[in-house]
Design a protein around this motif. Structure first.
Motif, PDB file in Angstrom:
ATOM      1  N   LYS A  60       0.850  -0.002   2.466  1.00 52.94           N
ATOM      2  CA  LYS A  60       1.984  -0.407   1.623  1.00 52.94           C
ATOM      3  C   LYS A  60       3.346  -0.143   2.260  1.00 52.94           C
ATOM      4  N   LEU A  61       3.347   0.623   3.349  1.00 51.23           N
ATOM      5  CA  LEU A  61       4.628   1.059   3.908  1.00 51.23           C
ATOM      6  C   LEU A  61       5.332  -0.018   4.720  1.00 51.23           C
ATOM      7  N   GLY A  62       4.620  -1.121   4.980  1.00 58.55           N
ATOM      8  CA  GLY A  62       5.264  -2.240   5.647  1.00 58.55           C
ATOM      9  C   GLY A  62       5.510  -2.049   7.132  1.00 58.55           C
ATOM     10  N   TYR A  63       4.713  -1.204   7.758  1.00 59.96           N
ATOM     11  CA  TYR A  63       4.788  -1.053   9.210  1.00 59.96           C
ATOM     12  C   TYR A  63       4.225  -2.295   9.892  1.00 59.96           C
ATOM     13  N   PRO A  64       4.637  -2.564  11.133  1.00 57.59           N
ATOM     14  CA  PRO A  64       3.888  -3.536  11.941  1.00 57.59           C
ATOM     15  C   PRO A  64       2.450  -3.020  12.146  1.00 57.59           C
ATOM     16  N   GLU A  65       1.547  -3.945  12.460  1.00 53.53           N
ATOM     17  CA  GLU A  65       0.126  -3.593  12.423  1.00 53.53           C
ATOM     18  C   GLU A  65      -0.244  -2.402  13.318  1.00 53.53           C
ATOM     19  N   HIS A  66       0.290  -2.379  14.542  1.00 50.35           N
ATOM     20  CA  HIS A  66      -0.122  -1.290  15.435  1.00 50.35           C
ATOM     21  C   HIS A  66       0.379   0.058  14.925  1.00 50.35           C
ATOM     22  N   LYS A  67       1.526   0.057  14.280  1.00 49.27           N
ATOM     23  CA  LYS A  67       2.039   1.311  13.722  1.00 49.27           C
ATOM     24  C   LYS A  67       1.208   1.755  12.518  1.00 49.27           C
ATOM     25  N   THR A  68       0.761   0.803  11.750  1.00 48.06           N
ATOM     26  CA  THR A  68      -0.127   1.112  10.616  1.00 48.06           C
ATOM     27  C   THR A  68      -1.390   1.793  11.121  1.00 48.06           C
ATOM     28  N   LYS A  69      -1.995   1.172  12.125  1.00 48.75           N
ATOM     29  CA  LYS A  69      -3.235   1.731  12.702  1.00 48.75           C
ATOM     30  C   LYS A  69      -3.010   3.145  13.207  1.00 48.75           C
ATOM     31  N   ASN A  70      -1.912   3.322  13.905  1.00 43.78           N
ATOM     32  CA  ASN A  70      -1.627   4.628  14.497  1.00 43.78           C
ATOM     33  C   ASN A  70      -1.404   5.698  13.420  1.00 43.78           C
ATOM     34  N   ALA A  71      -0.655   5.329  12.406  1.00 47.79           N
ATOM     35  CA  ALA A  71      -0.389   6.282  11.315  1.00 47.79           C
ATOM     36  C   ALA A  71      -1.689   6.657  10.606  1.00 47.79           C
ATOM     37  N   ALA A 111     -10.021  19.515  -0.696  1.00 44.28           N
ATOM     38  CA  ALA A 111     -10.171  18.056  -0.663  1.00 44.28           C
ATOM     39  C   ALA A 111      -9.942  17.473  -2.061  1.00 44.28           C
ATOM     40  N   HIS A 112     -10.465  18.174  -3.059  1.00 43.24           N
ATOM     41  CA  HIS A 112     -10.305  17.732  -4.447  1.00 43.24           C
ATOM     42  C   HIS A 112      -8.825  17.688  -4.833  1.00 43.24           C
ATOM     43  N   THR A 113      -8.106  18.749  -4.519  1.00 42.18           N
ATOM     44  CA  THR A 113      -6.678  18.806  -4.847  1.00 42.18           C
ATOM     45  C   THR A 113      -5.899  17.730  -4.093  1.00 42.18           C
ATOM     46  N   LEU A 114      -6.180  17.638  -2.793  1.00 40.58           N
ATOM     47  CA  LEU A 114      -5.443  16.660  -1.986  1.00 40.58           C
ATOM     48  C   LEU A 114      -5.738  15.239  -2.441  1.00 40.58           C
ATOM     49  N   LYS A 115      -6.983  15.022  -2.853  1.00 37.96           N
ATOM     50  CA  LYS A 115      -7.340  13.689  -3.336  1.00 37.96           C
ATOM     51  C   LYS A 115      -6.529  13.328  -4.578  1.00 37.96           C
ATOM     52  N   GLY A 116      -6.388  14.287  -5.489  1.00 37.36           N
ATOM     53  CA  GLY A 116      -5.568  14.065  -6.678  1.00 37.36           C
ATOM     54  C   GLY A 116      -4.133  13.711  -6.299  1.00 37.36           C
ATOM     55  N   THR A 117      -3.600  14.466  -5.345  1.00 28.64           N
ATOM     56  CA  THR A 117      -2.231  14.217  -4.888  1.00 28.64           C
ATOM     57  C   THR A 117      -2.105  12.811  -4.305  1.00 28.64           C
ATOM     58  N   LEU A 118      -3.028  12.463  -3.436  1.00 29.98           N
ATOM     59  CA  LEU A 118      -2.937  11.162  -2.755  1.00 29.98           C
ATOM     60  C   LEU A 118      -3.100  10.006  -3.738  1.00 29.98           C
ATOM     61  N   ARG A 119      -3.980  10.200  -4.696  1.00 31.50           N
ATOM     62  CA  ARG A 119      -4.166   9.146  -5.717  1.00 31.50           C
ATOM     63  C   ARG A 119      -2.876   8.880  -6.472  1.00 31.50           C
ATOM     64  N   ARG A 120      -2.243   9.974  -6.891  1.00 34.05           N
ATOM     65  CA  ARG A 120      -0.982   9.817  -7.620  1.00 34.05           C
ATOM     66  C   ARG A 120       0.066   9.159  -6.740  1.00 34.05           C
ATOM     67  N   ILE A 121       0.116   9.593  -5.482  1.00 37.12           N
ATOM     68  CA  ILE A 121       1.084   8.981  -4.566  1.00 37.12           C
ATOM     69  C   ILE A 121       0.799   7.485  -4.458  1.00 37.12           C
ATOM     70  N   ASN A 122      -0.459   7.169  -4.334  1.00 33.90           N
ATOM     71  CA  ASN A 122      -0.842   5.757  -4.181  1.00 33.90           C
ATOM     72  C   ASN A 122      -0.392   4.931  -5.399  1.00 33.90           C
ATOM     73  N   LEU A 123      -0.607   5.493  -6.584  1.00 34.68           N
ATOM     74  CA  LEU A 123      -0.202   4.793  -7.803  1.00 34.68           C
ATOM     75  C   LEU A 123       1.305   4.577  -7.861  1.00 34.68           C
ATOM     76  N   ARG A 124       2.034   5.530  -7.311  1.00 32.77           N
ATOM     77  CA  ARG A 124       3.493   5.480  -7.433  1.00 32.77           C
ATOM     78  C   ARG A 124       4.181   4.862  -6.225  1.00 32.77           C
ATOM     79  N   THR A 125       3.430   4.481  -5.230  1.00 31.96           N
ATOM     80  CA  THR A 125       4.052   3.914  -4.033  1.00 31.96           C
ATOM     81  C   THR A 125       4.219   2.404  -4.206  1.00 31.96           C
ATOM     82  N   LYS A 126       5.483   1.970  -4.143  1.00 24.23           N
ATOM     83  CA  LYS A 126       5.771   0.540  -4.255  1.00 24.23           C
ATOM     84  C   LYS A 126       5.407  -0.146  -2.954  1.00 24.23           C
ATOM     85  N   GLU A 127       4.806  -1.323  -3.060  1.00 23.98           N
ATOM     86  CA  GLU A 127       4.598  -2.108  -1.836  1.00 23.98           C
ATOM     87  C   GLU A 127       5.919  -2.682  -1.390  1.00 23.98           C
TER      88      GLU A 127
END
Lengths: 233, 233
Positions: free
Chosen positions: B187-198, B216-232
């Motif tokens: 969703k961050l809009g990087y060019p493809e090679h930068k996406t792959k690298n990140a 892992a459980h805690t981090l997964k919760g964090t990442l899920r929320r970030i994903n929901l709130r990240t604008k494309e």
């Protein structure tokens, strides 16, 4: 000066293995006491430490060497430190030895026969006994493997030779990663204790992951973009 | 469970040396990948660790073993950590490995051929690379001596490997973390090679950080929320 002394080696190959592991840790002075014959096998197993083998000194007895070389600290090694034969001396670990050794004088590290180690009389000539902590089920190591561990431990403390790797991320670089993530997590609208916990988990992972400077740079870019695009609740 | 893996050993004697030093540090699970023939020499050099040799498992390829044994952390060893062939991974010292390793899952310590070590492809299959700091003049150790040092460091810190540590994250749990992050990064809009690298950088960090199941459980919760709130973009 550090000498490595191998008392009555029985296997020509082991002389080579010892020479190689010496050179791996910057040690070059090999002394053999009444050894078996040096054979091709000794040079073969030494690989690129053949010079250590060919420059070795040979003495008839340990006592003779200790006197002639003006040794200030003689370190005996044993795989059987708790043996009743030697209750008068306490054995230290390689780590303790490394912490306390003084490299100013002439030191020798003495390794015994493959089969029987050092005799009581030989140990009595030494100032320190070092023994490697091993599993109780099988405590007796191959002599050259024990030597490798002791050399490694001494070398490690001297810290003159860093591992040649990619530059790890600095504390500052890692801190900047967790700082951005902290901001992101705050936006997620967790209750306070959950926010703290989520931040803590990310922080721990970053500290533990052996991140390189280059990786930190990439991850920082990613987190910054995420931060810009994360809507507050 | 800790496995010790020897990839394409060329010398029967070295299999025995490795088995002996394993048992000295309480390790018993030996895996050989496409080995030379086991000979009397293997059992002879193993001394009182003949059982480790006779109970070894044999696989055709490293890849096959890693899959079948359900390995959570694969540790590669190299005497040449700075080689340009592998600039993407950072090597840690045995001490650092010992500080951070989590003994809850299936770990394997992988040692390469006497002559050529591990291939780039084999190293690429691993999560962590460990390298022993040695003298710059002669860095390449005999493989079984290097193994002794690594086993010693692990044993020293853990004092016989207690298994009552926190449960490490499973491969599946780690994969679910990187899968969510992959979505976020897209969703961050990087060019493809930068996406792959990140994506690659985050993946590596996750594989390398000895994450517990709880983390892992805690981090997964964090990442899920970030994903929901990240604008494309």
């Amino acid at each position: 000066m550090i000498y490595v002394v191998f008392v009555e080696p029985e296997s020509p190959g082991n002389i080579g293995f010892l020479a190689r592991t010496m050179k791996n840790f910057g040690l070059t002075n090999l002394v053999l006491i009444n050894p078996c014959e040096l054979k091709n096998e000794s040079y073969y197993q030494a690989m690129h430490a053949r010079d250590v083998v060919s420059n070795c000194e040979i003495y008839e007895t340990l006592e003779e060497f200790l006197e002639k070389a003006n040794i200030s600290t003689a370190v005996a090694t044993t795989g059987n430190a708790g043996g009743s034969y030697n209750i008068s001396k306490i054995a230290v670990t390689p780590e303790t030895l490394s912490d306390s050794i003084n490299y100013g004088g002439n030191i020798c590290l003495i390794f015994g026969r493959e089969g029987n180690g050092l005799s009581n009389q030989e140990i009595a000539l030494c100032d320190v006994i070092v023994s490697i902590p091993t599993h109780e089920e099988y405590q007796i190591m191959n002599v050259t493997h024990a030597a490798a561990i002791i050399f490694y431990e001494l070398f490690k403390k001297e810290k003159s030779y860093p591992v040649d790797t990619l530059e790890p991320a600095s504390a500052q670089e890692k801190k900047s990663l967790t700082a951005i993530m902290d901001e992101i997590i705050v936006k997620l609208g967790y209750p306070e204790h959950k926010t703290k916990n989520a931040q803590l988990v990310f922080d721990r992972i970053i500290q533990r992951a052996f991140i390189t400077g280059r990786e930190a740079h990439t991850l920082k870019g990613t987190l910054r973009r995420i931060n810009l695009r994360t809507k507050e609740k």
